[in-house]
Design an enzyme around this catalytic site. Structure first.
Site, mmCIF file in Angstrom:
data_model
loop_
_atom_site.group_PDB
_atom_site.id
_atom_site.type_symbol
_atom_site.label_atom_id
_atom_site.label_comp_id
_atom_site.label_asym_id
_atom_site.label_seq_id
_atom_site.Cartn_x
_atom_site.Cartn_y
_atom_site.Cartn_z
ATOM 1 C CE1 TYR A 1 -8.978 -0.478 -1.935
ATOM 2 C CE2 TYR A 1 -8.147 -2.533 -2.802
ATOM 3 C CZ TYR A 1 -9.096 -1.830 -2.097
ATOM 4 O OH TYR A 1 -10.168 -2.494 -1.562
ATOM 5 C CE LYS B 1 -8.629 -0.986 9.551
ATOM 6 N NZ LYS B 1 -8.760 -1.493 8.158
ATOM 7 N N GLY C 1 -11.167 -7.925 5.688
ATOM 8 C CA GLY C 1 -10.769 -7.665 7.077
ATOM 9 C C GLY C 1 -10.882 -8.862 7.995
HETATM 10 N N1 LIG Z 1 -14.750 -1.212 0.912
HETATM 11 C C1 LIG Z 1 -14.036 -2.155 0.355
HETATM 12 O O1 LIG Z 1 -14.425 -2.696 -0.636
HETATM 13 C C2 LIG Z 1 -12.756 -2.579 0.994
HETATM 14 C C3 LIG Z 1 -12.276 -1.892 2.120
HETATM 15 C C4 LIG Z 1 -11.107 -2.350 2.715
HETATM 16 C C5 LIG Z 1 -10.463 -3.476 2.192
HETATM 17 N N2 LIG Z 1 -10.924 -4.115 1.091
HETATM 18 C C6 LIG Z 1 -10.237 -5.309 0.517
HETATM 19 O O2 LIG Z 1 -10.089 -6.290 1.518
HETATM 20 C C7 LIG Z 1 -8.701 -6.617 1.691
HETATM 21 C C8 LIG Z 1 -8.406 -6.952 3.148
HETATM 22 O O3 LIG Z 1 -8.789 -5.857 3.965
HETATM 23 P P1 LIG Z 1 -7.936 -5.373 5.200
HETATM 24 O O4 LIG Z 1 -6.590 -5.002 4.683
HETATM 25 O O5 LIG Z 1 -8.723 -4.391 5.974
HETATM 26 O O6 LIG Z 1 -7.916 -6.705 6.015
HETATM 27 P P2 LIG Z 1 -7.032 -7.547 6.937
HETATM 28 O O7 LIG Z 1 -6.630 -8.720 6.122
HETATM 29 O O8 LIG Z 1 -7.780 -7.773 8.193
HETATM 30 O O9 LIG Z 1 -5.795 -6.622 7.311
HETATM 31 C C9 LIG Z 1 -4.645 -6.571 6.582
HETATM 32 C C10 LIG Z 1 -3.592 -5.919 7.452
HETATM 33 O O10 LIG Z 1 -3.499 -6.654 8.664
HETATM 34 C C11 LIG Z 1 -2.163 -6.789 9.029
HETATM 35 N N3 LIG Z 1 -1.813 -8.216 8.944
HETATM 36 C C12 LIG Z 1 -2.129 -9.095 7.965
HETATM 37 N N4 LIG Z 1 -1.630 -10.298 8.242
HETATM 38 C C13 LIG Z 1 -0.994 -10.188 9.415
HETATM 39 C C14 LIG Z 1 -0.266 -11.108 10.219
HETATM 40 N N5 LIG Z 1 -0.130 -12.378 9.876
HETATM 41 N N6 LIG Z 1 0.263 -10.645 11.392
HETATM 42 C C15 LIG Z 1 0.115 -9.351 11.766
HETATM 43 N N7 LIG Z 1 -0.560 -8.441 11.036
HETATM 44 C C16 LIG Z 1 -1.099 -8.867 9.866
HETATM 45 C C17 LIG Z 1 -1.343 -5.951 8.080
HETATM 46 O O11 LIG Z 1 -1.269 -4.633 8.651
HETATM 47 P P3 LIG Z 1 0.064 -3.759 8.526
HETATM 48 O O12 LIG Z 1 0.209 -3.475 7.063
HETATM 49 O O13 LIG Z 1 -0.260 -2.530 9.352
HETATM 50 O O14 LIG Z 1 1.188 -4.577 9.088
HETATM 51 C C18 LIG Z 1 -2.211 -5.963 6.845
HETATM 52 O O15 LIG Z 1 -1.954 -4.861 6.003
HETATM 53 C C19 LIG Z 1 -7.963 -5.379 1.168
HETATM 54 O O16 LIG Z 1 -6.656 -5.672 0.787
HETATM 55 C C20 LIG Z 1 -8.831 -5.000 0.005
HETATM 56 O O17 LIG Z 1 -8.525 -5.811 -1.112
HETATM 57 C C21 LIG Z 1 -12.075 -3.687 0.489
#
Ligand SMILES: NC(=O)c1ccc[n+]([C@@H]2O[C@H](COP(=O)([O-])OP(=O)(O)OC[C@H]3O[C@@H](n4cnc5c(N)ncnc54)[C@H](OP(=O)(O)O)[C@@H]3O)[C@@H](O)[C@H]2O)c1
Length: 311
Positions: free
Chosen positions: A51, A203, A199
Site C-alpha cells: 500500500y 468502494k 470491501g
Molecule cells: N487483496 C487484498 O488483500 C486487499 C485488497 C483490497 C483491500 N484490502 C484491505 O481491505 C480494506 C478495505 O477495502 P476497500 O478499501 O476496497 O473497501 P471499502 O471499505 O469498501 O472501500 C473503502 C472506500 O470506500 C469509500 N468509502 C468508505 N466509507 C465511505 C462512506 N461512509 N461514504 C462514502 N464512501 C465511503 C472511500 O472511497 P474514496 O476514498 O474514493 O472516497 C474508501 O476509500 C483496505 O483498506 C485494505 O486494508 C485488501
C-alpha cells in the site's frame, strides 16, 4: 465493540480499519482517522507492504511510535508482492527467501518487532505453497508473527491452505454485490478460520452516496450486476428493511460472516459514518429476527458464483 477471537488467540475488533486509502498527503487527517478508530474500539488495523509502496506502513509505524500504543493494536500486514520503489514494478513472489526478508522491511517501516497477523497477499495453485507455509511457520517460531493467513478468493488455493497449514484467517472481498464467499464460508466455519471481509461498502456504493458513486465507480457494473441492478437492489433493500443501505451492508456482514469487517476510509467523516452504521446494525439485530433478515437478503440479492479455480 465486539471482539472476534481467532483459533490462535488473536483478538480482532469486529469492525476493523482498512488503512489502504489513508490520505497520507494529509498527516493531520491520517492521524485523526487512526485516533478516531482506536477511540471507538477499532483495534484491528489492516495494512500491507504494497500500500502506497511502503508509505502506508511507515505512517502507521510513526503513529504507533508517537502514541506509544502498539500494544493496543492488532496489526496485520501482507506479503508476496515484491515491489521495486525505483520503477514501480510489482512481481509476485511467495518464496520463503523473499518472505523472510520482506518481514524485516515491514517491521522496520512499522517500527515494531512483531506482527499479530501476516497474510499472503494473493496466491495461485501453481505456487510452491509448502515453501510459503514453511516461511510463515518459521516466522511464528521466531516470534516475528503471532499468526498467519491468506488473502484469496480461489477455492483451490483456499482448500490447500485449509488442509495443509495453520491459517487463522482468510481475507476475501465480501459484500452484497460480491457475495461469492457465501459458498466458502461453511468450510471456514467448520475449520474455525475467520473471514476478514474486505470491501464491505463496495468502494462506497453501499452508502447514502450510491447515486453518485455508482456513476463514478461502477458505470460498467460489477461482477454479475449492471449499474442499474446495483441501484435497484439498494433501493429494494432500503424499502424492505426500512434502513439506510449502509446499515444494511453492515447487517449483511453481521449475519453471514464469522469474522471481522475490514472497512476502509479516506476521510474522517467516512470513518465516523462507518462506525455509526456498524452500531446501528448491531442494535437492529438485537431487535429483529435473523431469519426474517436472511429471507429478505435471499429473496432480493442475486447470488454470484465463483466458477474458476475450483478444487
Ligand atoms: N487483496 C487484498 O488483500 C486487499 C485488497 C483490497 C483491500 N484490502 C484491505 O481491505 C480494506 C478495505 O477495502 P476497500 O478499501 O476496497 O473497501 P471499502 O471499505 O469498501 O472501500 C473503502 C472506500 O470506500 C469509500 N468509502 C468508505 N466509507 C465511505 C462512506 N461512509 N461514504 C462514502 N464512501 C465511503 C472511500 O472511497 P474514496 O476514498 O474514493 O472516497 C474508501 O476509500 C483496505 O483498506 C485494505 O486494508 C485488501
Amino acid at each position: 465493540m465486539k471482539i472476534i477471537q481467532s483459533k490462535h488467540n488473536i483478538q480482532l475488533s469486529q469492525l476493523g480499519f482498512g488503512a489502504m486509502n489513508l490520505p497520507l498527503e494529509d498527516t493531520n487527517q491520517t492521524e485523526s482517522i487512526l485516533d478516531t478508530a482506536l477511540d471507538n474500539g477499532i483495534t484491528y488495523i489492516d495494512t500491507a507492504d504494497l500500500y502506497q509502496k511502503g508509505q502506508n506502513e511507515i505512517a502507521i509505524g510513526r503513529f504507533m511510535r508517537q502514541r506509544k500504543n502498539r500494544h493496543k493494536i492488532t496489526l496485520l500486514s501482507k506479503v508476496g508482492n515484491e515491489f521495486n520503489p525505483l520503477n514501480d514494478e510489482v512481481k509476485w513472489n511467495p518464496s520463503k527467501e523473499y518472505i523472510m526478508s520482506a518481514i524485516k522491511d515491514s517491521l522496520s517501516r512499522l517500527q515494531t518487532d512483531y506482527l499479530d497477523m501476516y497474510l499472503l497477499h494473493g496466491g495461485m495453485i501453481e505456487d510452491n505453497k509448502d515453501e510459503t507455509i514453511d516461511a510463515f511457520e518459521t516466522l511464528k517460531k521466531e516470534g516475528l508473527i503471532r499468526s498467519y493467513g491468506i488473502s484469496s478468493i480461489r477455492p483451490n488455493v483456499i482448500d490447500y491452505y485449509i488442509k495443509h497449514s495453520n491459517i487463522d484467517v482468510i481475507m476475501m472481498q465480501f459484500n452484497l454485490f460480491d457475495n461469492r464467499p457465501l459458498d466458502i464460508l461453511p468450510s471456514l466455519v467448520n475449520n474455525n478460520i475467520k473471514l476478514l471481509a474486505r470491501g464491505p461498502l463496495s468502494k462506497g456504493v453501499l452508502t447514502d452516496k450510491y447515486a453518485t458513486i455508482s456513476n463514478s465507480k461502477f458505470n460498467d457494473g460489477f461482477l454479475g450486476f449492471s449499474k442499474d441492478e446495483m441501484i435497484s437492489t439498494i433501493q429494494t433493500l432500503e424499502n424492505q428493511f426500512q434502513l439506510p443501505i449502509q446499515t444494511i451492508a453492515m447487517l449483511y456482514q453481521l449475519i453471514y460472516s464469522n469474522g471481522a469487517i475490514v472497512c476502509g476510509a479516506s476521510k474522517l467523516e467516512q470513518l465516523n459514518k462507518n462506525i455509526e452504521h456498524y452500531h446501528s446494525a448491531v442494535q437492529f439485530l438485537t431487535e429483529t429476527n435473523i431469519d426474517t433478515c436472511k429471507n429478505i437478503f435471499e429473496t432480493h440479492v442475486k447470488s454470484i458464483v465463483y466458477k474458476e479455480h475450483l478444487v
